[in-house]
Design a protein around this motif. Structure first.
Motif, PDB file in Angstrom:
ATOM      1  N   MET A  68       0.846  -1.177   0.000  1.00  0.00           N
ATOM      2  CA  MET A  68       0.000   0.000   0.000  1.00  0.00           C
ATOM      3  C   MET A  68       0.891   1.240   0.000  1.00  0.00           C
ATOM      4  N   TYR A  69       0.376   2.345  -0.507  1.00  0.00           N
ATOM      5  CA  TYR A  69       1.145   3.585  -0.425  1.00  0.00           C
ATOM      6  C   TYR A  69       0.267   4.710   0.101  1.00  0.00           C
ATOM      7  N   THR A  70       0.916   5.646   0.807  1.00  0.00           N
ATOM      8  CA  THR A  70       0.251   6.825   1.337  1.00  0.00           C
ATOM      9  C   THR A  70       1.078   8.048   0.977  1.00  0.00           C
ATOM     10  N   LEU A  71       0.431   9.197   0.828  1.00  0.00           N
ATOM     11  CA  LEU A  71       1.096  10.453   0.511  1.00  0.00           C
ATOM     12  C   LEU A  71       0.983  11.400   1.698  1.00  0.00           C
ATOM     13  N   HIS A  72       2.100  12.036   2.080  1.00  0.00           N
ATOM     14  CA  HIS A  72       2.154  12.868   3.276  1.00  0.00           C
ATOM     15  C   HIS A  72       2.851  14.184   2.986  1.00  0.00           C
ATOM     16  N   SER A  73       2.408  15.246   3.659  1.00  0.00           N
ATOM     17  CA  SER A  73       3.143  16.505   3.621  1.00  0.00           C
ATOM     18  C   SER A  73       4.320  16.402   4.574  1.00  0.00           C
ATOM     19  N   GLY A  74       5.312  17.282   4.416  1.00  0.00           N
ATOM     20  CA  GLY A  74       6.530  17.188   5.210  1.00  0.00           C
ATOM     21  C   GLY A  74       6.290  17.335   6.694  1.00  0.00           C
ATOM     22  N   GLY A  75       5.559  18.371   7.104  1.00  0.00           N
ATOM     23  CA  GLY A  75       5.320  18.598   8.521  1.00  0.00           C
ATOM     24  C   GLY A  75       4.435  17.559   9.157  1.00  0.00           C
ATOM     25  N   GLN A  76       3.699  16.834   8.346  1.00  0.00           N
ATOM     26  CA  GLN A  76       2.774  15.839   8.862  1.00  0.00           C
ATOM     27  C   GLN A  76       3.492  14.645   9.473  1.00  0.00           C
ATOM     28  N   LEU A  77       4.719  14.357   9.020  1.00  0.00           N
ATOM     29  CA  LEU A  77       5.407  13.153   9.471  1.00  0.00           C
ATOM     30  C   LEU A  77       5.802  13.211  10.941  1.00  0.00           C
ATOM     31  N   SER A  78       6.053  14.398  11.459  1.00  0.00           N
ATOM     32  CA  SER A  78       6.460  14.518  12.855  1.00  0.00           C
ATOM     33  C   SER A  78       5.279  14.749  13.800  1.00  0.00           C
ATOM     34  N   ASN A  79       4.078  14.794  13.253  1.00  0.00           N
ATOM     35  CA  ASN A  79       2.899  15.041  14.087  1.00  0.00           C
ATOM     36  C   ASN A  79       1.673  14.414  13.436  1.00  0.00           C
ATOM     37  N   ASP A  80       1.204  13.289  13.975  1.00  0.00           N
ATOM     38  CA  ASP A  80       0.028  12.590  13.453  1.00  0.00           C
ATOM     39  C   ASP A  80       0.153  12.320  11.953  1.00  0.00           C
ATOM     40  N   PRO A  81       1.120  11.513  11.531  1.00  0.00           N
ATOM     41  CA  PRO A  81       1.391  11.343  10.096  1.00  0.00           C
ATOM     42  C   PRO A  81       0.262  10.690   9.310  1.00  0.00           C
ATOM     43  N   TYR A  82      -0.607   9.936   9.969  1.00  0.00           N
ATOM     44  CA  TYR A  82      -1.618   9.184   9.225  1.00  0.00           C
ATOM     45  C   TYR A  82      -3.025   9.760   9.346  1.00  0.00           C
ATOM     46  N   VAL A  83      -3.185  10.880  10.031  1.00  0.00           N
ATOM     47  CA  VAL A  83      -4.503  11.487  10.174  1.00  0.00           C
ATOM     48  C   VAL A  83      -4.949  12.063   8.824  1.00  0.00           C
ATOM     49  N   LEU A 126       8.681  -0.140   5.397  1.00  0.00           N
ATOM     50  CA  LEU A 126       8.385   1.277   5.238  1.00  0.00           C
ATOM     51  C   LEU A 126       9.477   1.881   4.365  1.00  0.00           C
ATOM     52  N   LEU A 127       9.127   2.283   3.159  1.00  0.00           N
ATOM     53  CA  LEU A 127      10.074   2.909   2.262  1.00  0.00           C
ATOM     54  C   LEU A 127       9.522   4.254   1.820  1.00  0.00           C
ATOM     55  N   ILE A 162      11.598   4.582   9.126  1.00  0.00           N
ATOM     56  CA  ILE A 162      11.725   5.987   8.760  1.00  0.00           C
ATOM     57  C   ILE A 162      11.996   6.796  10.022  1.00  0.00           C
ATOM     58  N   ILE A 163      13.047   7.611   9.975  1.00  0.00           N
ATOM     59  CA  ILE A 163      13.422   8.452  11.100  1.00  0.00           C
ATOM     60  C   ILE A 163      13.302   9.915  10.683  1.00  0.00           C
ATOM     61  N   VAL A 164      12.546  10.679  11.477  1.00  0.00           N
ATOM     62  CA  VAL A 164      12.465  12.124  11.294  1.00  0.00           C
ATOM     63  C   VAL A 164      13.476  12.742  12.259  1.00  0.00           C
ATOM     64  N   TYR A 165      14.458  13.480  11.730  1.00  0.00           N
ATOM     65  CA  TYR A 165      15.581  13.949  12.541  1.00  0.00           C
ATOM     66  C   TYR A 165      15.759  15.452  12.405  1.00  0.00           C
ATOM     67  N   ASN A 166      15.831  16.134  13.553  1.00  0.00           N
ATOM     68  CA  ASN A 166      16.116  17.561  13.576  1.00  0.00           C
ATOM     69  C   ASN A 166      17.608  17.743  13.847  1.00  0.00           C
ATOM     70  N   GLU A 220      16.994  15.828  17.861  1.00  0.00           N
ATOM     71  CA  GLU A 220      15.843  15.013  18.238  1.00  0.00           C
ATOM     72  C   GLU A 220      15.520  14.037  17.114  1.00  0.00           C
ATOM     73  N   ARG A 221      15.238  12.782  17.505  1.00  0.00           N
ATOM     74  CA  ARG A 221      14.906  11.722  16.559  1.00  0.00           C
ATOM     75  C   ARG A 221      13.505  11.224  16.842  1.00  0.00           C
ATOM     76  N   LEU A 222      12.750  10.989  15.775  1.00  0.00           N
ATOM     77  CA  LEU A 222      11.409  10.429  15.899  1.00  0.00           C
ATOM     78  C   LEU A 222      11.278   9.300  14.899  1.00  0.00           C
ATOM     79  N   SER A 223      11.049   8.091  15.394  1.00  0.00           N
ATOM     80  CA  SER A 223      10.841   6.942  14.513  1.00  0.00           C
ATOM     81  C   SER A 223       9.376   6.868  14.134  1.00  0.00           C
ATOM     82  N   LEU A 224       9.116   6.846  12.854  1.00  0.00           N
ATOM     83  CA  LEU A 224       7.738   6.813  12.379  1.00  0.00           C
ATOM     84  C   LEU A 224       7.110   5.466  12.697  1.00  0.00           C
TER      85      LEU A 224
END
Length: 382
Positions: A71-86, A348-349, A317-321, A326-330
Motif C-alpha cells: 500500500m502507499y500513502t502520501l504525506h506533507s513534510g510537517g505531517q510526518l512529525s505530528n500525526d502522520p496518518y490522520v 516502510l520505504l 523511517i526516522i524524522v531527525y532535527n 531530536e529523533r522520531l521513529s515513524l
C-alpha cells in the motif's frame, strides 16, 4: 464566458493551487474547465506550485496467509512529525518486483524486472508503458546511470540509460535516451569515464540535472572502490559531466538535496558528515556532523524544504532535527488501519514526490488489481 464570470487568468491562478482530487472533479463541470485543466501548460504550472510530499510504501502481511500486498500513502513534510496518518488514505501499490528509478514533477519512473519501464503518477493513478527499451546488461541496468528527468526546452519527459553491450571488441558502453512524446529511444555519447565495473547511487534531480554517486572497482569483488565521483547528466543537452567529491577517500553512498543545495553524505569510521555544494562557487562545506551508528543501514536521506527536518530511511523511517538532534521513529500502521483486515506491516520505504496532473494528457488508467492478489516480493529501491 459571460460578463459576470471571473477572468480566465484568475481562474487559472485559483485552479493551479488546488489539490489533484479537486481538479479531477472539476473537469466534469464544463468543457472549458476540462480543456484548461488538461492542457500541458496548466499541468506544468500546477506541478510548479504543488508542495513537496513524501510517498510511503507499506508492505502488509496478512495473518494466517502466505500472501501480502503493498500500500502507499502520501504525506506533507510537517505531517510526518505530528500525526502522520490522520486524514491519509492508503491505496494499493499497483506494481510488483520493481525498482523506483526516479521522480520528476510528480511522475515516478519504475523498472519492473522482466517487464520493462513504466511511468506512473500515484496522485491520479495513471501510467505510461515505455516500449522497445534497449537490451539491459546481465545486472538489469543497475550498475550504470539510469535516470528520469524533464526537458524544459522541448517540454518532454526523458529516460537515460547506459548499459553494457557485448561486441566483437569486448564489452562496451551504450547510452540511450527515451523521449515520451515520440515513444522512441535514440543513442547518445556515453560518459567518458570508465563505467564497465561500477555501481551507481540513486538518482538526484537538482536544478533540472540528474546526479549519481559513481563508484568504480578494480575487481569484481566490489571491495576495492577506486576514485568515486558524481556523474551529472543534462537532459536538454544530453551531455554528461562530472563533479569531484569533497572527501574522495570517505565512503559516499548518497547524493541528495539539503538546504536547497546539492549534497552528499560521506562516512569514515563513526563520523557521518553531510556536505553541501555552493551553487555559485562550486565549493563544498560541511552542513551537519552526525554519528554513523545512529543511522546505520540508511538507504535514503531527504529534506522536503530547506531548513526542515531530515528524513532517514534505514529499516524504518526516522524524522531527525539536526539542530536539536531530536529523533522520531515513524510508527508503522497496523494492517487493519490500512486495509481493514488482520495483519502487520513490515516494510516502510519513502520517496519524495509532489501531487501533480502529470500523464493526464497521455497516460492510461492504472489497474490497481485485487487486494488479495498474490504477489512476488517487491524490491522497490534496490
Amino acid at each position: 464566458m459571460s460578463s459576470y464570470d471571473l477572468c480566465e487568468e484568475l481562474i487559472v491562478e485559483i485552479l493551479s493551487r488546488l489539490p489533484t482530487k479537486s481538479l479531477l472533479r472539476f473537469r466534469s463541470v464544463s468543457k472549458s474547465l476540462c480543456a484548461c485543466i488538461g492542457s500541458p501548460d496548466f499541468i506544468r504550472l500546477h506541478a510548479l506550485r504543488s508542495p513537496n510530499k513524501v510517498m510511503i510504501i507499506h508492505q502488509v502481511y496478512f495473518y494466517g496467509a502466505t500472501i501480502f500486498t503493498d500500500m502507499y500513502t502520501l504525506h506533507s513534510g510537517g505531517q510526518l512529525s505530528n500525526d502522520p496518518y490522520v486524514g491519509v488514505t492508503a491505496v494499493e501499490y499497483p506494481f510488483t518486483s520493481n525498482r523506483i528509478v526516479g521522480s520528476c514533477n510528480g511522475v515516478l519512473c519504475l523498472h519492473e524486472y522482466g517487464k520493462g519501464i513504466i511511468l506512473w503518477n500515484p496522485s491520479i493513478r495513471r501510467k505510461v508503458t515505455v516500449h522497445d527499451r534497449p537490451l539491459l546488461s546481465d545486472w538489469g541496468g543497475q550498475l550504470h546511470p539510469f535516470g528520469f528527468a524533464f526537458d524544459p526546452i522541448i517540454k518532454d519527459y526523458k529516460i537515460v540509460m547506459t548499459t553494457k553491450c557485448d561486441t566483437k571488441k569486448g564489452l562496451v558502453l551504450r547510452t540511450f535516451v527515451y523521449r515520451t512524446k515520440k515513444d522512441a529511444w535514440h543513442q547518445i555519447a556515453s560518459p567518458t569515464r570508465d563505467l564497465l565495473s561500477c555501481r551507481e547511487s540513486y538518482q538526484c534531480l537538482f536544478n533540472g540535472t540528474l546526479h549519481w554517486v559513481i563508484k568504480r572497482f578494480l575487481t569484481g569483488s566490489h571491495d576495492d572502490c577506486h576514485s568515486p565521483y558524481i556523474l551529472a547528466f543534462n537532459p536538454s543537452s544530453e551531455i554528461f559531466s562530472t563533479i569531484e567529491l569533497p572527501e574522495p577517500s570517505w565512503e559516499t553512498e548518497e547524493v541528495t538535496i539539503i538546504n536547497g543545495s546539492l549534497a552528499v553524505i560521506s562516512s569514515k569510521h563513526d563520523d557521518s558528515w553531510i556536505w553541501v555544494r555552493n551553487n555559485t562557487t562550486a565549493s563544498w562545506s560541511v552542513a551537519f556532523k552526525l554519528k554513523a551508528h545512529e543511522f546505520e543501514g540508511t538507504h535514503r536521506v531527504f529534506q522536503l524544504t530547506a531548513n526542515s527536518d531530515l528524513l532517514f530511511n534505514p529499516c524504518g523511517i526516522i524524522v531527525y532535527n539536526p539542530e536539536t538532534r531530536e529523533r522520531l521513529s515513524l510508527v508503522r500502521l497496523s494492517a487493519s488501519s490500512l486495509v481493514g483486515v488482520t495483519g502487520s506491516t513490515r516494510g516502510l520505504l519513502i520517496y519524495p514526490c509532489i501531487e501533480s496532473l502529470g500523464l493526464l494528457d497521455m497516460g492510461t488508467s492504472c489497474d490497481q488489481g485485487r487486494r488479495n492478489k498474490k504477489r512476488s516480493r517487491a524490491y522497490w529501491l534496490l
